[in-house]
Each structure stands twice: as structure tokens, then as C-alpha cells.
Design an enzyme around this catalytic site. Sequence first.
Site, PDB file in Angstrom:
ATOM      1  N   ALA A 138       0.851  -1.193   0.000  1.00 63.67           N
ATOM      2  CA  ALA A 138       0.000   0.000   0.000  1.00 63.67           C
ATOM      3  C   ALA A 138       0.882   1.236   0.000  1.00 63.67           C
ATOM      4  O   ALA A 138       2.056   1.185   0.414  1.00 63.67           O
ATOM      5  CB  ALA A 138      -0.911   0.004   1.227  1.00 63.67           C
ATOM      6  N   GLY A 140       0.701   5.868   0.202  1.00 60.87           N
ATOM      7  CA  GLY A 140      -0.039   7.114   0.327  1.00 60.87           C
ATOM      8  C   GLY A 140       0.913   8.224   0.697  1.00 60.87           C
ATOM      9  O   GLY A 140       1.857   8.009   1.460  1.00 60.87           O
ATOM     10  N   CYS A 169      -8.033  -0.153   2.184  1.00 58.53           N
ATOM     11  CA  CYS A 169      -8.014   0.999   1.270  1.00 58.53           C
ATOM     12  C   CYS A 169      -9.405   1.304   0.716  1.00 58.53           C
ATOM     13  O   CYS A 169      -9.543   1.927  -0.345  1.00 58.53           O
ATOM     14  CB  CYS A 169      -7.009   0.792   0.147  1.00 58.53           C
ATOM     15  SG  CYS A 169      -5.336   0.495   0.755  1.00 58.53           S
TER      16      CYS A 169
END
Length: 214
Positions: A138, A140, A169
Site C-alpha cells: 500500500a 499514500g 483501502c
Amino acid sequence: MEVNGCQIRALGQQPYEPTWHAMQEYTAVRDGAAQDELWVLEHPPVYTLGQAGKPEHLLRQTDIPLVKIDRGGQITYHGPGQVVIYLLIDLRRRGIRVREMVQLMEQAIIDALADYGLPAERQDGAPGVYIKGEKIAALGLRVRNGCTYHGLSLNVDMDLTPFTWINPCGYSGLKTIQLKDFGVIASTDEVGEKLVGHLTRLLPPMRQVDAATA
């Protein structure tokens, strides 16, 4: 250690909130001469919920703390056995845009997984890295004054159960996987070193930025 203008900091296991606030503080006070940094670490169990995150993506009550934070995206989980790399990067000095930075991070993960013989890929509209539609990493970012913080996480050898208590998510039914599922026996330190190697290889070299336009 410094590579391609990045100070690499191997921090071991660190609590989430103090680390997050340290990233914010570093980014708030840095100037054009401040060094880019990569922080390589693990966290104790924690859920993080992005700015526009919906609490209903936490599907059940647990003892795992939930922290509302300032990156984009929905809910994800961090825990021991997952390598996390935070990227404190001055985008202007590198001549790179936010979307290009996200693609660079994804490519570094894909290249690191290829080192273990695993074919990984992106998915349109769903940041992160996947193997056959199942999520193994993941990412971000938050950008402030042209500088990034937050970063990426790659599942190595961890208890994946807490992922089943959320819509990872924001995606219902999304399965989360890890390197161990493919017979890869590696420490988070080893995987972190591979990721750092690919990130620093892919990052454009720093260039001079006119202070009047920075």
C-alpha cells in the site's frame, strides 16, 4: 548512510503517532538545503484512516488503535512483519511531480518483488501493488510546500488477520497477501534494503532550485 542525496534511517520498530508527528515537523521546518530522507521501520499494530476516510470501512471493533491522519486514501493496517518506508522528498529539487512520485514508488516495489521472482503490477485507479489482483503493498503521500511525507508499506511475514477486519483501502473483499505466502523467507530488514536500493536508483538526481521561485 546517504545514497543519491537521501539520508537513509533504519529506525526499527517505532510507535505510529510520534513517527507521524516527526514527519510533519521535519517537513514543516525544512528549507531548500534540508536533506531528503528515507525512514525504514515497522510499527506495532495500528489502523490509519486517511483524510477522506470513512469509519465504516472498519468492519468490527478491535483493540487495535485507529489513528486519523493527514494522508490521502482510506483505511489500512500496519503491524510487525511489514516493512514501512517514509519518503521525505523535495519534489521540486528532484524535478518530479506527485503522480510521477507515486508511480516511482510503485515501480520500486514491483522491482523489489521481481528480485524474489514475483510478478507484480499496478491497478488503474487503485494505488498500491498487486499480484493477480491481491494486494501486497500500500502507499499514500502528503505533500506540503512541495515536499512529501508518508510513504509505502510492503507485507513480508505478518499476521494478516487484522486486514480481514477492514475494507483495505476502502475496497470490500480485497484480499491482502504477503511475501511469505509465496515461500519467500526474508526479514523486513532485508526487504527494506532492497526497496531502498530501488527507490534511490529510480529517484531523479537533485538539481539546483532558484530560491526566488522555490
